[in-house]
Write a protein that holds these residues in place. Structure first.
Motif, PDB file in Angstrom:
ATOM      1  N   ARG A 110       0.938  -1.182  -0.178  1.00  0.00           N
ATOM      2  CA  ARG A 110      -0.051  -0.105  -0.086  1.00  0.00           C
ATOM      3  C   ARG A 110       0.771   1.181  -0.060  1.00  0.00           C
ATOM      4  O   ARG A 110       1.903   1.146   0.741  1.00  0.00           O
ATOM      5  CB  ARG A 110      -0.957   0.007   1.227  1.00  0.00           C
ATOM      6  CG  ARG A 110      -1.709  -0.954   1.384  1.00  0.00           C
ATOM      7  CD  ARG A 110      -3.163  -0.822   0.499  1.00  0.00           C
ATOM      8  NE  ARG A 110      -4.050  -1.974   0.878  1.00  0.00           N
ATOM      9  CZ  ARG A 110      -4.804  -2.126   1.732  1.00  0.00           C
ATOM     10  NH1 ARG A 110      -4.937  -1.066   2.681  1.00  0.00           N
ATOM     11  NH2 ARG A 110      -5.731  -2.995   2.033  1.00  0.00           N
TER      12      ARG A 110
ATOM     13  N   ASN B  63      -4.498   5.790   0.136  1.00  0.00           N
ATOM     14  CA  ASN B  63      -4.303   4.393   0.504  1.00  0.00           C
ATOM     15  C   ASN B  63      -4.530   3.734  -0.970  1.00  0.00           C
ATOM     16  O   ASN B  63      -5.478   2.956  -1.266  1.00  0.00           O
ATOM     17  CB  ASN B  63      -5.811   3.976   1.351  1.00  0.00           C
ATOM     18  CG  ASN B  63      -5.513   2.555   1.759  1.00  0.00           C
ATOM     19  OD1 ASN B  63      -4.441   1.993   1.746  1.00  0.00           O
ATOM     20  ND2 ASN B  63      -6.439   2.326   2.469  1.00  0.00           N
TER      21      ASN B  63
ATOM     22  N   ALA C 134      -3.842   0.786  -3.297  1.00  0.00           N
ATOM     23  CA  ALA C 134      -3.667  -0.702  -3.354  1.00  0.00           C
ATOM     24  C   ALA C 134      -3.583  -1.348  -4.753  1.00  0.00           C
ATOM     25  O   ALA C 134      -3.767  -0.838  -5.683  1.00  0.00           O
ATOM     26  CB  ALA C 134      -4.992  -1.311  -2.443  1.00  0.00           C
TER      27      ALA C 134
ATOM     28  N   TYR D 225       3.139   2.267   3.136  1.00  0.00           N
ATOM     29  CA  TYR D 225       2.522   1.475   4.651  1.00  0.00           C
ATOM     30  C   TYR D 225       3.012   0.177   4.576  1.00  0.00           C
ATOM     31  O   TYR D 225       3.339  -0.721   3.849  1.00  0.00           O
ATOM     32  CB  TYR D 225       0.989   1.604   4.596  1.00  0.00           C
ATOM     33  CG  TYR D 225       0.288   2.736   4.514  1.00  0.00           C
ATOM     34  CD1 TYR D 225      -0.044   3.492   5.700  1.00  0.00           C
ATOM     35  CD2 TYR D 225      -0.165   3.299   3.391  1.00  0.00           C
ATOM     36  CE1 TYR D 225      -0.728   4.769   5.581  1.00  0.00           C
ATOM     37  CE2 TYR D 225      -0.953   4.410   3.296  1.00  0.00           C
ATOM     38  CZ  TYR D 225      -1.246   5.185   4.360  1.00  0.00           C
ATOM     39  OH  TYR D 225      -1.698   6.326   4.103  1.00  0.00           O
TER      40      TYR D 225
ATOM     41  N   VAL E 248      -6.275   1.661   7.859  1.00  0.00           N
ATOM     42  CA  VAL E 248      -5.642   1.560   6.609  1.00  0.00           C
ATOM     43  C   VAL E 248      -5.922   0.120   6.073  1.00  0.00           C
ATOM     44  O   VAL E 248      -5.750   0.005   4.746  1.00  0.00           O
ATOM     45  CB  VAL E 248      -4.151   2.059   6.798  1.00  0.00           C
ATOM     46  CG1 VAL E 248      -3.114   0.905   7.474  1.00  0.00           C
ATOM     47  CG2 VAL E 248      -3.401   2.019   5.201  1.00  0.00           C
ATOM     48  N   ASN E 249      -6.042  -0.839   6.898  1.00  0.00           N
ATOM     49  CA  ASN E 249      -6.201  -2.110   6.409  1.00  0.00           C
ATOM     50  C   ASN E 249      -7.328  -2.287   5.429  1.00  0.00           C
ATOM     51  O   ASN E 249      -7.428  -3.271   4.497  1.00  0.00           O
ATOM     52  CB  ASN E 249      -6.503  -2.998   7.442  1.00  0.00           C
ATOM     53  CG  ASN E 249      -5.350  -3.310   8.471  1.00  0.00           C
ATOM     54  OD1 ASN E 249      -4.106  -2.693   8.376  1.00  0.00           O
ATOM     55  ND2 ASN E 249      -5.388  -3.979   9.544  1.00  0.00           N
TER      56      ASN E 249
ATOM     57  N   VAL F  14      -9.470  -1.070   2.087  1.00  0.00           N
ATOM     58  CA  VAL F  14      -9.090  -0.177   0.924  1.00  0.00           C
ATOM     59  C   VAL F  14     -10.309   0.845   0.860  1.00  0.00           C
ATOM     60  O   VAL F  14      -9.882   1.767   0.272  1.00  0.00           O
ATOM     61  CB  VAL F  14      -9.172  -1.186  -0.318  1.00  0.00           C
ATOM     62  CG1 VAL F  14      -9.027  -0.497  -1.579  1.00  0.00           C
ATOM     63  CG2 VAL F  14      -8.295  -2.376  -0.315  1.00  0.00           C
TER      64      VAL F  14
END
Length: 251
Positions: A4, A31, A33, A110, A215-216, A218
């Motif tokens: 990320r 963020n 991904a 991250y 932040v885990n 998306v």
């Protein structure tokens, strides 16, 4: 690793860093991904003619490289990272390392530190001096059987430096601005000629800020993702056990 990352710099800042003719305006992205579009810069065709004008081109690609020879991408792992130590020899990345090296602008990334067996603590890793930086990237175009072409890419990683190895054993490769031209010059420089650029960032270049586990997901895309989490300590200095099998490592 780099599973990320964020790009919350302005388009003008990115344009200035990459020395490109134009960058379309874009909103801050906190963020980013895998499988989402990411911005890449590559050498332009005029670069081989000795022009002094900005000749690098930017493009949006799918984050997750699909080799040109792939018949069915569903049969492959999601290749959003490439190990810099072996990319020049791996079938999936060999052609891109030789012909389509790229830069990926970023404000930071991250990383997750495994704590015990069921918990991982996220950190926002950013340059201490602030601003925008560029990761080493690879671009590849893939054509589906129907003829539609998709541009895809991956970010190169290397072993973590002493500041970050207490969180994870890998980190993205950062290309210094003074080395942009050499890294992007696929016409005159083979992978072995730029192998020295694929090294960990200097000690002190990055700082790691503990952040919340928002932040885990998306779906969470706001600037609050980069705020320091209360009650969390700074990044540890000790080296953890190898985490190559952890799901949150993402590669």
């Amino acid at each position: 690793m780099c599973g990320r990352f964020a790009l919350n710099a302005t388009s003008d800042a990115v344009k200035s860093l990459l020395a490109v003719m134009e960058v379309d305006p874009f909103p801050p992205r906190y963020n980013i991904a895998p499988t989402q579009p990411i911005l890449m810069a590559l050498a332009g065709p005029a670069a081989a003619q000795g022009s002094n004008l900005p000749t690098r081109r930017t493009m949006l690609v799918r984050w997750g490289l699909i080799p040109s020879w792939a018949k069915n991408p569903a049969d492959l792992s999601l290749l959003f990272n490439a190990r810099s130590e072996t990319a020049a020899e791996k079938a999936s990345f060999r052609a891109a390392m030789r012909h389509r090296r790229a830069l990926v602008p970023a404000s930071g990334f991250y990383e997750w530190r495994r704590v015990g067996t069921k918990r991982a603590e996220p950190y926002w890793v950013r340059p201490r001096h602030g601003g925008v930086i560029a990761f080493a990237g690879l671009m590849e175009s893939w054509s589906e059987p129907g003829g539609t072409e998709m541009d895809t890419g991956a970010i190169l990683t290397t072993e973590a430096n002493e500041d970050l190895r207490g969180i994870h054993h890998r980190m993205p490769v950062v290309i210094d601005q003074q080395d942009f031209a050499r890294w992007l010059d696929c016409l005159n420089r083979e992978p072995r000629d730029v192998a020295d650029l694929l090294r960990p960032a200097d000690p002190g270049f990055f700082e790691a800020i503990p952040v919340s586990d928002r932040v885990n997901k998306v779906a969470n895309i706001g600037p609050e993702l980069q705020e320091r989490a209360e009650g969390r300590a700074a990044a540890p200095e000790e080296k953890p056990k190898d985490a190559s099998g952890d799901q949150l490592s993402l590669f």
